[in-house]
Design a protein around this motif. Structure first.
Motif: not given
Length: 322
Positions: A9-13, A257-261
């Protein structure tokens, strides 16, 4: 040698952080995620009508919240010594119509404000199977243990769901980021074949909506459970609901998926604070209790510095009282 197929799962918009307000609706899986977000101090509200399983009932809730019209006694049903609403979960049922109306309308008012103020909405579809009242054809959110003769059972089509939510995305949900997901909970009472078909309908509708609307995203909770974990040891004893370990795993994927680092980096300390709040202090006034108090207060101040817009006063007051 590989023994499983992990879903990456990659970081999404789609974005969740502590400065954005969220609204979650749908099946019991949405409650799991809402509970995790609340424990980590994210501002979220969920399910003002109680847990809802089918897309039609969830859509009906969104329309009622947008309208804001209070429920009246004429919309309630009395059976088995209880007054209840077919739009609500059984948790709202009461012994009198007045008590039921107080409960559903208080939740309605809170839901109206929560949806209006939400920056993002998470919707979890549980099943495409619906029950309609034979008297008027209305879809019910809960059958409230009424005789089967009161209802007829139907399966929503992907097209019906797409049309319903397309209208919502141009109406009450317009301007909000919307995350759709299909619950990994198996509806075995529908039959395994029917459950499989139901999930396929929900997945097809979610895909079409994510393709057609720029601010709509899909999170693969269903696929993570069935194609990544893919083992009965990740279910509860009922072989229907994901185990605590599985929910933990899906939550970690959800955070990716939903949160920045920067937001994800705070989660371990927020988890530690939540655990400290739930810790039972056995010997108040002892040296051990004093150490626990000071360490916990230090953690609160560190998190307050990192999240200046979050209210940590309840935690601060609690630890100071020890």
């Amino acid at each position: 040698m590989k023994f499983r197929t992990e879903i990456v799962v990659n970081r999404s918009g789609f974005t969740i952080d502590h400065a954005r307000r969220g609204f979650l609706a749908g099946s019991c899986f949405s409650e799991h995620i809402a509970d995790r977000l609340r424990a980590a101090k994210f501002p979220v509200e969920s399910n003002p009508s109680g847990i809802l399983f089918n897309p039609a009932s969830i859509a009906r809730m969104f329309r009622r919240l947008n309208e804001g019209r209070p429920y009246t006694e004429s919309e309630l049903t009395h059976a088995g010594g209880l007054w209840f609403s077919y739009d609500h979960h059984g948790a709202f049922s009461r012994a009198s119509a007045e008590e039921t109306l107080v409960a559903v309308n208080a939740a309605l008012r809170e839901g109206v404000a929560a949806l209006a103020g939400a920056d993002y909405v998470v919707v979890t579809f549980g099943t495409a199977w619906v029950y309609r009242l034979t008297a008027d054809g209305r879809t019910v959110a809960n059958c409230h243990k009424q005789p089967s003769a009161c209802f007829r059972r139907e399966r929503l089509s992907a097209g019906e769901i797409e049309a319903e939510y397309g209208a919502l995305l141009e109406g009450p949900l317009k301007g909000k980021q919307v995350l759709l997901t299909v619950s990994p909970v198996r509806h075995v009472k529908d039959g395994l074949e029917e459950n499989s078909l139901s999930k396929a309908v929900l997945r097809t509708a979610a895909a079409a909506l994510a393709e057609d609307f720029r601010d709509v995203y899909y999170f693969p909770s269903f696929e993570i459970m069935n194609d990544d974990l893919r083992d009965y040891r990740f279910y509860e004893e009922d072989m229907v609901h994901p185990s605590a370990q599985a929910v933990d795993y899906i939550w970690d994927k959800f955070a990716e998926f939903a949160m920045d680092p920067d937001t994800r980096a705070l989660l371990p300390r927020l988890d530690k604070l939540d655990a400290a709040m739930r810790h039972r202090v056995m010997h108040a006034g002892s040296a051990a209790a004093a150490v626990f108090r000071e360490c916990s207060l230090k953690l609160v101040e560190e998190l307050q510095e990192a999240l200046p817009g979050v209210d940590f006063s309840p935690e601060r007051e609690y630890f100071r009282s020890l």
